[in-house]
Scaffold this active site. Structure first.
Site, PDB file in Angstrom:
ATOM      1  N   LEU A 130      16.194-101.046  21.914  1.00 35.10           N
ATOM      2  CA  LEU A 130      17.127-100.067  22.463  1.00 35.10           C
ATOM      3  C   LEU A 130      17.243-100.365  23.952  1.00 35.10           C
ATOM      4  O   LEU A 130      16.252-100.725  24.599  1.00 35.10           O
ATOM      5  CB  LEU A 130      16.626 -98.634  22.252  1.00 35.10           C
ATOM      6  CG  LEU A 130      16.607 -98.117  20.807  1.00 35.10           C
ATOM      7  CD1 LEU A 130      16.005 -96.714  20.759  1.00 35.10           C
ATOM      8  CD2 LEU A 130      17.988 -98.119  20.204  1.00 35.10           C
ATOM      9  N   ASP A 131      18.428-100.202  24.509  1.00 35.27           N
ATOM     10  CA  ASP A 131      18.637-100.464  25.926  1.00 35.27           C
ATOM     11  C   ASP A 131      17.733 -99.584  26.780  1.00 35.27           C
ATOM     12  O   ASP A 131      17.251 -98.540  26.335  1.00 35.27           O
ATOM     13  CB  ASP A 131      20.102-100.211  26.303  1.00 35.27           C
ATOM     14  CG  ASP A 131      21.047-101.151  25.575  1.00 35.27           C
ATOM     15  OD1 ASP A 131      20.608-102.229  25.146  1.00 35.27           O
ATOM     16  OD2 ASP A 131      22.234-100.786  25.445  1.00 35.27           O
ATOM     17  N   LEU A 132      17.541 -99.990  28.011  1.00 32.83           N
ATOM     18  CA  LEU A 132      16.652 -99.274  28.935  1.00 32.83           C
ATOM     19  C   LEU A 132      16.994 -97.795  29.014  1.00 32.83           C
ATOM     20  O   LEU A 132      16.101 -96.945  29.003  1.00 32.83           O
ATOM     21  CB  LEU A 132      16.740 -99.917  30.327  1.00 32.83           C
ATOM     22  CG  LEU A 132      15.881 -99.292  31.426  1.00 32.83           C
ATOM     23  CD1 LEU A 132      14.406 -99.463  31.127  1.00 32.83           C
ATOM     24  CD2 LEU A 132      16.222 -99.921  32.782  1.00 32.83           C
TER      25      LEU A 132
ATOM     26  N   HIS B 157      23.954-104.368  23.917  1.00 30.96           N
ATOM     27  CA  HIS B 157      24.796-103.276  24.430  1.00 30.96           C
ATOM     28  C   HIS B 157      25.989-102.985  23.517  1.00 30.96           C
ATOM     29  O   HIS B 157      27.066-102.620  23.987  1.00 30.96           O
ATOM     30  CB  HIS B 157      25.326-103.605  25.833  1.00 30.96           C
ATOM     31  CG  HIS B 157      24.281-103.647  26.910  1.00 30.96           C
ATOM     32  ND1 HIS B 157      23.183-102.826  26.918  1.00 30.96           N
ATOM     33  CD2 HIS B 157      24.189-104.421  28.021  1.00 30.96           C
ATOM     34  CE1 HIS B 157      22.439-103.085  27.999  1.00 30.96           C
ATOM     35  NE2 HIS B 157      23.022-104.054  28.675  1.00 30.96           N
TER      36      HIS B 157
END
Length: 239
Positions: free
Chosen positions: A102-104, A190
């Site tokens: 999962l993205d930051l 993303h």
């Protein structure tokens, strides 16, 4: 499996610490004291005891984490706290890793395990395991967007996505934002954000709700985690 590795993975300490336990003649295999830390044992066929306590060895571990924003989905990083930093030391003995990423700044469901077969099953591009997200989007999402997502979108690098199932939950015309749920079957870098960029909108908040057939336990606060039940592991295996 080596005896010292098994005991370390079972939470009896570091490899160095369990070697000390073995040296002190505190470990028995099938009733016999063992002092060779390199001895190979089979936990499925042999009884192993430490100070007369039976060792219940678990080969695989499975955790559900409600990933908070600001934590990176990696095993190590020089700049950011990782999801592994959220685990208790005793849960690190089996060396779990995040399943996918999962993205930051993305929150929500993340699976941590040392089961490489399950990881491959869930992340292989050829399997198209679904992921469900909740998002707050800057812009007014409408039925034309729903149709565009259903057809598949062309991202900024020319990649054409598989169809996505976009559901509009709320549209605030005064504040010019929308709340949506989205189900996709890919996990490109993303991807959710880039899909909305393809229809001239920007994701402000993103949370993963579901992976395959497994849903996030909403009683877990961001940063909290728990072991999966046997039924939940089966849900992932069946995804």
């Amino acid at each position: 499996m080596r005896l010292d590795k098994l005991l370390a993975h079972s939470g009896f300490g570091t490899r160095k610490q369990v070697r000390g336990i073995i040296k002190d003649e505190l470990v028995q295999v099938d009733g016999e004291v063992v002092i060779d830390h390199g001895q190979h044992v089979d936990p499925d066929k042999q009884e192993i005891r430490v100070q007369n306590v039976v060792v219940n060895y678990q080969e695989f571990v499975y955790f559900m984490l409600n990933k908070p924003a600001g934590v990176i989905s990696a095993t190590e990083d020089r700049m950011h706290e990782t999801v592994l930093d959220l685990l208790e030391p005793s849960d690190m003995y089996h060396e779990p890793h995040p399943v996918g990423r999962l993205d930051l700044d993305t929150e929500g469901l993340l699976i941590l395990t040392n089961d490489g077969k399950l990881t491959h099953h869930l992340t292989s591009p050829n399997r198209h395991v679904s992921k469900a997200y909740f998002a707050v989007v800057e812009g007014l999402v409408d039925e034309s967007d729903v149709a565009a997502f259903a057809e598949g979108l062309t991202l900024d690098d020319g990649y054409e996505t598989l169809p996505g199932e976009l559901t509009i939950l709320e549209v605030d015309e005064a504040e010019v934002y929308s709340q949506i749920e989205l189900i996709i079957q890919e996990g490109k870098f993303h991807q959710v954000k880039r899909m909305f960029e393809a229809v001239d909108k920007e994701v402000q908040f993103l949370k993963r709700l579901k992976m395959g057939k497994l849903s996030l336990d909403e009683t877990l606060a961001p940063g909290e985690y728990r072991p999966l039940t046997a039924e939940e592991v089966q849900l992932l295996q069946d995804s």
